[in-house]
Motif scaffolding. Structure first.
Motif, PDB file in Angstrom:
ATOM      1  N   GLY A  79       0.793  -1.227   0.000  1.00 27.73           N
ATOM      2  CA  GLY A  79       0.000   0.000   0.000  1.00 27.73           C
ATOM      3  C   GLY A  79       0.819   1.267   0.000  1.00 27.73           C
ATOM      4  N   ASN A  80       2.087   1.156  -0.397  1.00 27.52           N
ATOM      5  CA  ASN A  80       2.964   2.327  -0.412  1.00 27.52           C
ATOM      6  C   ASN A  80       3.126   2.816  -1.850  1.00 27.52           C
ATOM      7  OD1 ASN A  80       4.883   4.302  -0.014  1.00 27.52           O
ATOM      8  ND2 ASN A  80       6.561   2.876   0.406  1.00 27.52           N
ATOM      9  N   GLY A  82       4.372   5.884  -2.486  1.00 28.73           N
ATOM     10  CA  GLY A  82       5.350   6.951  -2.464  1.00 28.73           C
ATOM     11  C   GLY A  82       4.850   8.170  -1.714  1.00 28.73           C
ATOM     12  N   ILE A  83       5.677   9.208  -1.715  1.00 25.95           N
ATOM     13  CA  ILE A  83       5.378  10.453  -1.014  1.00 25.95           C
ATOM     14  C   ILE A  83       5.236  11.577  -2.042  1.00 25.95           C
ATOM     15  CG2 ILE A  83       6.166  12.111   0.702  1.00 25.95           C
ATOM     16  CD1 ILE A  83       5.447   9.419   1.880  1.00 25.95           C
ATOM     17  N   SER A  84       4.214  12.376  -1.880  1.00 23.60           N
ATOM     18  CA  SER A  84       4.005  13.506  -2.783  1.00 23.60           C
ATOM     19  C   SER A  84       5.114  14.540  -2.594  1.00 23.60           C
ATOM     20  CB  SER A  84       2.641  14.157  -2.508  1.00 23.60           C
ATOM     21  OG  SER A  84       2.527  15.402  -3.173  1.00 23.60           O
ATOM     22  N   ALA A  85       5.699  14.965  -3.710  1.00 20.54           N
ATOM     23  CA  ALA A  85       6.758  15.983  -3.636  1.00 20.54           C
ATOM     24  C   ALA A  85       6.198  17.339  -3.258  1.00 20.54           C
ATOM     25  CB  ALA A  85       7.475  16.072  -4.985  1.00 20.54           C
ATOM     26  N   LEU A  86       4.924  17.550  -3.505  1.00 21.50           N
ATOM     27  CA  LEU A  86       4.326  18.864  -3.239  1.00 21.50           C
ATOM     28  C   LEU A  86       3.814  18.984  -1.811  1.00 21.50           C
ATOM     29  CD1 LEU A  86       3.523  21.575  -4.558  1.00 21.50           C
ATOM     30  CD2 LEU A  86       1.299  20.543  -5.083  1.00 21.50           C
ATOM     31  N   THR A  87       3.071  17.971  -1.357  1.00 20.39           N
ATOM     32  CA  THR A  87       2.443  18.050  -0.035  1.00 20.39           C
ATOM     33  C   THR A  87       3.218  17.312   1.048  1.00 20.39           C
ATOM     34  OG1 THR A  87       1.088  16.062  -0.387  1.00 20.39           O
ATOM     35  CG2 THR A  87       0.188  18.171  -1.167  1.00 20.39           C
ATOM     36  N   ARG A  88       4.192  16.488   0.638  1.00 21.09           N
ATOM     37  CA  ARG A  88       4.960  15.653   1.570  1.00 21.09           C
ATOM     38  C   ARG A  88       4.066  14.655   2.306  1.00 21.09           C
ATOM     39  NH1 ARG A  88       8.258  18.233  -1.037  1.00 21.09           N
ATOM     40  NH2 ARG A  88      10.252  19.061  -0.273  1.00 21.09           N
ATOM     41  N   GLN A  89       2.912  14.353   1.731  1.00 20.65           N
ATOM     42  CA  GLN A  89       1.987  13.382   2.304  1.00 20.65           C
ATOM     43  C   GLN A  89       2.020  12.102   1.479  1.00 20.65           C
ATOM     44  OE1 GLN A  89       0.189  13.883   5.160  1.00 20.65           O
ATOM     45  NE2 GLN A  89       1.291  15.832   5.318  1.00 20.65           N
ATOM     46  N   PRO A  90       1.674  10.945   2.093  1.00 18.45           N
ATOM     47  CA  PRO A  90       1.610   9.703   1.305  1.00 18.45           C
ATOM     48  C   PRO A  90       0.626   9.833   0.137  1.00 18.45           C
ATOM     49  CG  PRO A  90       1.526   9.219   3.656  1.00 18.45           C
ATOM     50  CD  PRO A  90       1.402  10.709   3.529  1.00 18.45           C
ATOM     51  N   LEU A  92      -1.002   7.534  -1.240  1.00 18.36           N
ATOM     52  CA  LEU A  92      -2.185   6.709  -0.985  1.00 18.36           C
ATOM     53  C   LEU A  92      -3.281   7.515  -0.305  1.00 18.36           C
ATOM     54  CD1 LEU A  92      -3.461   3.888  -1.125  1.00 18.36           C
ATOM     55  CD2 LEU A  92      -2.462   3.414   1.124  1.00 18.36           C
ATOM     56  N   ASN A  93      -2.912   8.404   0.607  1.00 17.80           N
ATOM     57  CA  ASN A  93      -3.912   9.230   1.285  1.00 17.80           C
ATOM     58  C   ASN A  93      -4.630  10.147   0.302  1.00 17.80           C
ATOM     59  OD1 ASN A  93      -3.042   8.020   3.600  1.00 17.80           O
ATOM     60  ND2 ASN A  93      -1.965   9.807   4.415  1.00 17.80           N
ATOM     61  N   GLN A  94      -3.877  10.740  -0.619  1.00 15.31           N
ATOM     62  CA  GLN A  94      -4.477  11.635  -1.601  1.00 15.31           C
ATOM     63  C   GLN A  94      -5.381  10.870  -2.568  1.00 15.31           C
ATOM     64  OE1 GLN A  94      -0.340  13.701  -2.244  1.00 15.31           O
ATOM     65  NE2 GLN A  94      -1.897  15.079  -3.025  1.00 15.31           N
ATOM     66  N   VAL A  95      -4.941   9.674  -2.951  1.00 11.18           N
ATOM     67  CA  VAL A  95      -5.732   8.852  -3.872  1.00 11.18           C
ATOM     68  C   VAL A  95      -7.037   8.409  -3.225  1.00 11.18           C
ATOM     69  CG1 VAL A  95      -5.800   6.634  -5.079  1.00 11.18           C
ATOM     70  CG2 VAL A  95      -3.779   8.085  -5.264  1.00 11.18           C
ATOM     71  N   THR A  96      -6.954   7.951  -1.984  1.00 11.45           N
ATOM     72  CA  THR A  96      -8.176   7.486  -1.310  1.00 11.45           C
ATOM     73  C   THR A  96      -9.136   8.636  -1.021  1.00 11.45           C
ATOM     74  OG1 THR A  96      -6.978   7.619   0.811  1.00 11.45           O
ATOM     75  CG2 THR A  96      -7.085   5.468  -0.263  1.00 11.45           C
ATOM     76  N   VAL A 285       2.505  11.249  -7.461  1.00  8.97           N
ATOM     77  CA  VAL A 285       1.046  11.331  -7.514  1.00  8.97           C
ATOM     78  C   VAL A 285       0.536  10.901  -8.888  1.00  8.97           C
ATOM     79  CG1 VAL A 285      -0.923  12.890  -7.377  1.00  8.97           C
ATOM     80  CG2 VAL A 285       0.949  13.115  -5.748  1.00  8.97           C
ATOM     81  N   VAL A 286       1.201  11.345  -9.952  1.00 12.41           N
ATOM     82  CA  VAL A 286       0.807  10.918 -11.309  1.00 12.41           C
ATOM     83  C   VAL A 286       0.858   9.404 -11.412  1.00 12.41           C
ATOM     84  CG1 VAL A 286       1.421  11.023 -13.745  1.00 12.41           C
ATOM     85  CG2 VAL A 286       1.593  13.075 -12.342  1.00 12.41           C
ATOM     86  N   GLN A 287       1.923   8.835 -10.909  1.00 18.13           N
ATOM     87  CA  GLN A 287       2.087   7.386 -10.935  1.00 18.13           C
ATOM     88  C   GLN A 287       0.988   6.687 -10.154  1.00 18.13           C
ATOM     89  OE1 GLN A 287       6.196   5.459 -10.538  1.00 18.13           O
ATOM     90  NE2 GLN A 287       5.390   5.283  -8.477  1.00 18.13           N
ATOM     91  N   GLY A 288       0.664   7.195  -8.982  1.00 19.14           N
ATOM     92  CA  GLY A 288      -0.377   6.587  -8.164  1.00 19.14           C
ATOM     93  C   GLY A 288      -1.745   6.655  -8.800  1.00 19.14           C
ATOM     94  N   VAL A 289      -2.065   7.796  -9.429  1.00 19.52           N
ATOM     95  CA  VAL A 289      -3.371   7.952 -10.078  1.00 19.52           C
ATOM     96  C   VAL A 289      -3.495   7.001 -11.264  1.00 19.52           C
ATOM     97  CG1 VAL A 289      -4.824   9.537 -11.386  1.00 19.52           C
ATOM     98  CG2 VAL A 289      -3.688  10.324  -9.319  1.00 19.52           C
ATOM     99  N   VAL A 290      -2.446   6.916 -12.079  1.00 23.95           N
ATOM    100  CA  VAL A 290      -2.494   6.042 -13.255  1.00 23.95           C
ATOM    101  C   VAL A 290      -2.640   4.585 -12.840  1.00 23.95           C
ATOM    102  CG1 VAL A 290      -1.184   5.219 -15.243  1.00 23.95           C
ATOM    103  CG2 VAL A 290      -1.206   7.641 -14.694  1.00 23.95           C
TER     104      VAL A 290
END
Length: 319
Positions: A79-80, A82-90, A92-96, A285-290
């Motif tokens: 479930g990892n 990566g970390i967002s370069a912009l928000t420094r948040q996981p 996965l949190n942004q995707v969910t 984030v792009v990678q996670g969304v795709v």
């Protein structure tokens, strides 16, 4: 029943290489792109070459590609993303956070498309070569030629700005106001679904016409069964086989179209998340969304395969 289980297990096992292939594709595209994860992480901070080197070494960016891909897959399984370069948040949190809205938009659009396609396709088939059929064929042909973003702009202009019936954008959570949610989601869902509904209408019409010309239909109607019963119980069930196959592919169009529609209507879903990530240079984030979108497409097609089994007894017997 055993045949059905065997076919379903075979379909589920196919998900593994499909998802590994999707992960490999995304991994290679991101690794060979011009975006440097280290530079993106330190954007605006003017890092030294040593800081960049330390970041790459700490995150395994200097390892050989096979090793990096292995760690990439292992991280995904845990479930990892990566970390967002912009928000420094996981990521996965942004995707969910963004995924529920995209699912709402996609499945609301899918429901509208299916209902319109069934109503239009069956009506056109029953009244083929007559006025209702000709009108529906012209409307569906127009819908096929109309892109979603163009429909969205027209709807905003005439239904939101001129008439004031709907908001021009934004999102209201259904838990806060169901009426507000319907108002904010109606125009995006219509813009997303109408081209797909037009395509499916033509396919449903063709399938129903082919079934209506078969001997069993004439025999059933000749024996005294009402045409409505024959169409609803027999014709429609057999005619849905081909549209279901196409529907699985059209779900991908809905997911892809959601990127543009969410941006136009300022909906905080997966599409807007990816557009913002591309504009801000946030590769994780792009990678996670795709990857999430690819996984959703695969899962939806598995559901379509299950529905295909339910309406096609010949396939169950062949399994």
């Amino acid at each position: 029943m055993v045949a059905v289980v065997r076919i379903l297990l075979r379909r589920i096992l196919l998900l593994v290489p499909l998802m590994l292939g999707a992960a490999l594709f995304v991994f290679l595209v991101m690794r060979f792109s011009d975006v440097d994860p280290a530079s993106a992480f330190f954007q605006g901070a003017n890092p030294t070459p040593q800081q960049l080197h330390d970041f790459r070494e700490r995150n395994g960016l200097l390892d050989p590609l096979p090793v990096r891909y292995f760690h990439f897959v292992v991280d995904l399984l845990h479930g990892n993303m990566g970390i967002s370069a912009l928000t420094r948040q996981p990521v996965l949190n942004q995707v969910t956070t963004a995924l529920p809205l995209t699912l709402q938009l996609t499945f609301l659009g899918l429901a509208i498309a299916v209902v319109l396609a069934l109503l239009g396709g069956v009506t056109a088939a029953i009244y083929r070569d007559r006025l209702p059929d000709q009108v529906i064929r012209v409307v569906s042909l127009t819908g096929v030629a109309a892109p979603s973003f163009w429909l969205a702009l027209l709807m905003i202009q005439y239904l939101a700005v001129d008439q004031g019936w709907f908001p021009t954008g934004g999102y209201i959570n259904p838990a806060d106001s169901l009426t507000g949610w319907l108002k904010t989601m109606t125009l995006p869902a219509l813009a997303l679904s109408l081209p797909v509904a037009a395509q499916l209408t033509r396919i449903v019409r063709t399938s129903v016409v082919e079934e209506l010309d078969k001997d069993y239909v004439r025999t059933a109607i000749g024996s005294g069964l009402p045409p409505v019963v024959v169409v609803g119980r027999n014709v429609l069930r057999n005619a849905l086989i081909n549209p279901l196959t196409v529907l699985g592919l059209r779900v991908g169009i809905l997911l892809g179209g959601a990127v543009v529609i969410e941006t136009i209507f300022s909906l905080p879903g997966m599409g807007k998340l990816m557009i913002d990530a591309v504009q801000n240079g946030d590769p994780a984030v792009v990678q996670g969304v795709v990857l999430t979108t690819a996984a959703g497409f695969v899962v939806v097609n598995l559901v379509i395969d299950i529905l295909y089994l339910l309406v096609n007894p010949r396939l169950r017997e062949a399994g």
